[in-house]
Enzyme design. Sequence first.
Site, PDB file in Angstrom:
ATOM      1  N   SER A   2      11.742  24.103 -29.206  1.00  0.00           N
ATOM      2  CA  SER A   2      11.997  23.476 -30.243  1.00  0.00           C
ATOM      3  C   SER A   2      12.361  22.171 -30.757  1.00  0.00           C
ATOM      4  O   SER A   2      12.443  21.542 -31.389  1.00  0.00           O
ATOM      5  CB  SER A   2      13.818  23.477 -30.069  1.00  0.00           C
ATOM      6  OG  SER A   2      13.978  23.863 -29.043  1.00  0.00           O
ATOM      7  N   ASP A  27       9.004  26.793 -22.111  1.00  0.00           N
ATOM      8  CA  ASP A  27       9.209  27.120 -23.386  1.00  0.00           C
ATOM      9  C   ASP A  27       7.407  27.440 -23.306  1.00  0.00           C
ATOM     10  O   ASP A  27       7.156  25.889 -23.463  1.00  0.00           O
ATOM     11  CB  ASP A  27       9.963  27.032 -23.913  1.00  0.00           C
ATOM     12  CG  ASP A  27      10.310  27.816 -25.483  1.00  0.00           C
ATOM     13  OD1 ASP A  27       9.318  29.401 -24.773  1.00  0.00           O
ATOM     14  OD2 ASP A  27      10.538  27.567 -25.994  1.00  0.00           O
ATOM     15  N   GLU A  57       8.230  34.182 -25.142  1.00  0.00           N
ATOM     16  CA  GLU A  57       8.882  34.790 -26.473  1.00  0.00           C
ATOM     17  C   GLU A  57       8.460  36.070 -27.125  1.00  0.00           C
ATOM     18  O   GLU A  57       6.884  36.852 -27.039  1.00  0.00           O
ATOM     19  CB  GLU A  57       9.238  34.151 -27.676  1.00  0.00           C
ATOM     20  CG  GLU A  57       9.858  32.848 -28.009  1.00  0.00           C
ATOM     21  CD  GLU A  57       9.428  32.326 -29.785  1.00  0.00           C
ATOM     22  OE1 GLU A  57       8.836  33.236 -30.309  1.00  0.00           O
ATOM     23  OE2 GLU A  57       9.876  30.970 -30.144  1.00  0.00           O
ATOM     24  N   GLU A  95      18.602  36.567 -28.929  1.00  0.00           N
ATOM     25  CA  GLU A  95      18.795  34.829 -30.648  1.00  0.00           C
ATOM     26  C   GLU A  95      19.064  35.878 -31.692  1.00  0.00           C
ATOM     27  O   GLU A  95      18.435  36.571 -32.563  1.00  0.00           O
ATOM     28  CB  GLU A  95      17.294  34.091 -30.064  1.00  0.00           C
ATOM     29  CG  GLU A  95      17.714  32.658 -31.898  1.00  0.00           C
ATOM     30  CD  GLU A  95      16.557  32.063 -31.531  1.00  0.00           C
ATOM     31  OE1 GLU A  95      15.975  31.148 -30.169  1.00  0.00           O
ATOM     32  OE2 GLU A  95      16.852  31.192 -32.100  1.00  0.00           O
TER      33      GLU A  95
HETATM   34  O1  KIV Z   1      13.482  26.694 -27.992  1.00  0.00           O
HETATM   35  C1  KIV Z   1      13.967  27.220 -28.011  1.00  0.00           C
HETATM   36  O2  KIV Z   1      14.997  26.165 -27.964  1.00  0.00           O
HETATM   37  C2  KIV Z   1      14.448  27.883 -27.923  1.00  0.00           C
HETATM   38  C3  KIV Z   1      16.115  28.809 -27.522  1.00  0.00           C
HETATM   39  C4  KIV Z   1      16.986  27.573 -28.508  1.00  0.00           C
HETATM   40  C5  KIV Z   1      16.408  29.730 -26.681  1.00  0.00           C
HETATM   41  O3  KIV Z   1      13.872  29.483 -27.660  1.00  0.00           O
END
Ligand code: KIV
Length: 279
Positions: free
Chosen positions: A51, A89, A121, A189
């Site tokens: 994000s 992530d 994901e 989510e």
């Molecule tokens: O990228 C992100 O910040 C996320 C969260 C909102 C779970 O995947």
Amino acid sequence: MVEPTLGAVTIPHLLEKKARGEKIVALTAYDFPTALVLDEVGVDIILVGDSLGMVVLGYENTIPVTMDEMIHHTKAVTRAVRRALVIGDMPYFSFHQTEQLTISNASRFLKEAGAKAIKIEGASRRRLKLIEAMVEAEIPVMGHVGLTPQSIHHLGRFKVRGKETEEARKICAGAQDLERAGVFAVILECIPQDLARRITAKMRVPTIGIGAGPHCDGQILVFHDLVGYSTGYIPKFVKRYADLQAVIGRAVKKYADDVKAGTFPDDTHSFHRKSQRKQ
Ligand code: KIV
């Protein structure tokens, strides 16, 4: 890098919290000062989410985010953190080619950036195999089902998932498949709260909700949404605890007014030669 403390959050701690019914507190962070505050306050999980592409890099969605950008921001966060579990992530196309490249990208979060785990994901059959391979390579993995923002071009827009029975069934099965593949937690989510409750009750590993209601084992929000420092569309599930944008705007306006009026810097914010020092 700051020395880790003895009380650092580990994956077994998160599983114990679920068993005790103690809620897990998670937030995103992308930089050193934010991570310092979150860690100091006692947030359990700090996710360096992709994000960051939309929140701090100004991209339209998360698709353009690169591995190098993720590593850069994750390093800044881990330099600040003593206690929280930091998770990096996996950005779009860091896990879509070969298994070897996926493991090699995931390992960068641990080896180069100092994170303790990665998040990925989706729960397709191929994704589950990749997760098994990463777990086998000693890389702890957090799953993510429901709304998966990297699927934006399939979805057309960000929206609640699992309102229809068949989609709800798939999300529930996906979360359980992720658990079998070896994840230590799953992000849920943007799904209806009763679906999140059902999934949470079936799982041994904790569920961390964002827009998934109160029955998850923990909650996560994007930090900038929480403190009112994000632009654009704010989803219904976000609770704003501050309005930093207004606070910063007022401070910068005051500074600009002072500079224009010649009242900043004043004497107290200026250096003096010894002979000119006031008695
Ligand atoms: O990228 C992100 O910040 C996320 C969260 C909102 C779970 O995947």
